[in-house]
Design an enzyme around this catalytic site. Structure first.
Site, PDB file in Angstrom:
ATOM      1  N   ILE A  80       0.866  -1.172   0.000  1.00 58.67           N
ATOM      2  CA  ILE A  80       0.000   0.000   0.000  1.00 58.67           C
ATOM      3  C   ILE A  80       0.906   1.226   0.000  1.00 58.67           C
ATOM      4  O   ILE A  80       1.942   1.227   0.660  1.00 58.67           O
ATOM      5  CB  ILE A  80      -0.957   0.011   1.212  1.00 58.67           C
ATOM      6  CG1 ILE A  80      -1.981   1.157   1.113  1.00 58.67           C
ATOM      7  CG2 ILE A  80      -0.206   0.021   2.527  1.00 58.67           C
ATOM      8  CD1 ILE A  80      -3.108   1.073   2.132  1.00 58.67           C
ATOM      9  N   ALA A  81       0.536   2.227  -0.770  1.00 59.15           N
ATOM     10  CA  ALA A  81       1.341   3.455  -0.799  1.00 59.15           C
ATOM     11  C   ALA A  81       0.479   4.623  -1.252  1.00 59.15           C
ATOM     12  O   ALA A  81      -0.461   4.461  -2.032  1.00 59.15           O
ATOM     13  CB  ALA A  81       2.543   3.305  -1.732  1.00 59.15           C
ATOM     14  N   GLU A 114       2.778  -6.833   7.059  1.00 61.23           N
ATOM     15  CA  GLU A 114       4.098  -6.624   7.624  1.00 61.23           C
ATOM     16  C   GLU A 114       4.493  -5.170   7.383  1.00 61.23           C
ATOM     17  O   GLU A 114       4.137  -4.591   6.366  1.00 61.23           O
ATOM     18  CB  GLU A 114       5.148  -7.541   6.985  1.00 61.23           C
ATOM     19  CG  GLU A 114       5.023  -9.000   7.335  1.00 61.23           C
ATOM     20  CD  GLU A 114       4.171  -9.771   6.338  1.00 61.23           C
ATOM     21  OE1 GLU A 114       3.767  -9.193   5.300  1.00 61.23           O
ATOM     22  OE2 GLU A 114       3.893 -10.948   6.601  1.00 61.23           O
ATOM     23  N   ASN A 119       9.256   2.422   9.909  1.00 67.01           N
ATOM     24  CA  ASN A 119       8.153   3.153   9.287  1.00 67.01           C
ATOM     25  C   ASN A 119       7.131   3.543  10.357  1.00 67.01           C
ATOM     26  O   ASN A 119       6.037   3.001  10.444  1.00 67.01           O
ATOM     27  CB  ASN A 119       7.513   2.300   8.184  1.00 67.01           C
ATOM     28  CG  ASN A 119       6.589   3.108   7.307  1.00 67.01           C
ATOM     29  OD1 ASN A 119       6.160   4.200   7.663  1.00 67.01           O
ATOM     30  ND2 ASN A 119       6.257   2.556   6.148  1.00 67.01           N
ATOM     31  N   TYR A 126      -1.690   2.114  11.153  1.00 68.07           N
ATOM     32  CA  TYR A 126      -2.236   0.771  11.348  1.00 68.07           C
ATOM     33  C   TYR A 126      -2.846   0.624  12.738  1.00 68.07           C
ATOM     34  O   TYR A 126      -3.946   0.085  12.884  1.00 68.07           O
ATOM     35  CB  TYR A 126      -1.157  -0.294  11.121  1.00 68.07           C
ATOM     36  CG  TYR A 126      -0.589  -0.288   9.723  1.00 68.07           C
ATOM     37  CD1 TYR A 126      -1.382   0.027   8.611  1.00 68.07           C
ATOM     38  CD2 TYR A 126       0.745  -0.578   9.492  1.00 68.07           C
ATOM     39  CE1 TYR A 126      -0.854   0.039   7.328  1.00 68.07           C
ATOM     40  CE2 TYR A 126       1.273  -0.575   8.207  1.00 68.07           C
ATOM     41  CZ  TYR A 126       0.471  -0.259   7.133  1.00 68.07           C
ATOM     42  OH  TYR A 126       0.986  -0.249   5.868  1.00 68.07           O
TER      43      TYR A 126
END
Length: 162
Positions: A80-81, A114, A119, A126
């Site tokens: 995801i970005a 993961e 980060n 999350y």
């Protein structure tokens, strides 16, 4: 912020399934957003494998993407970005909530991912969206020098509403 930039943020966001025609832009966005990005071939392989993938656009501009894999009743967030120029606007949260809700509607009861310990921004997102750290994979990611561990996160999707 100038008026044009402010007004562009008011334009509706479009979430749609990733297509082969998106792959060059998606790979370019990933390369801009991540220190060790996927290749265009990695994204093409995911589509070929029927992984679930979406792109997030506004006025035709690619702002982000997400790629998931389903395994029995589990969804695994593979990548995801959000484009660096658009980070910090809540788009990552919106995209992740979308894939959580979509997965829940398809009978998935949990989601796994993961993330690099370095980060911190992603880890905060999350946790904010209900993920909990459940483990660690030693030397999982390539790093500038050697390897970096991965933190394994999970969240329940039961009863999840978008």
């Amino acid at each position: 912020m100038n008026t044009a930039k402010f007004l562009s943020r008011l334009q509706p966001l479009e979430l749609e399934p990733m297509q082969e025609r998106d792959l060059d832009q998606v790979a370019d966005l990933d390369a801009a957003a991540q220190p060790f990005p996927w290749s265009r071939t990695n994204f093409a392989d995911s589509l070929q494998a029927s992984h679930w993938a979406w792109v997030l656009r506004q006025n035709g501009e690619l702002l982000g993407f997400a790629v998931l894999m389903g395994v029995l009743d589990e969804a695994h967030l593979l990548n995801i970005a959000i484009a660096p120029a658009h980070q910090g606007r809540g788009l990552g949260a919106r995209l992740l909530r979308h894939v959580q809700a979509w997965s829940s509607r398809r009978g998935m009861v949990s989601m796994y991912l993961e993330v690099r310990p370095s980060n911190t921004r992603a880890r905060t997102l999350y946790r904010h969206l209900g993920f909990q750290e459940i483990g660690r994979r030693k030397a999982y990611y390539p790093a500038r020098e050697g390897r970096e561990d991965a933190l394994v996160f999970s969240c329940s999707l039961e009863g999840f509403l978008s």
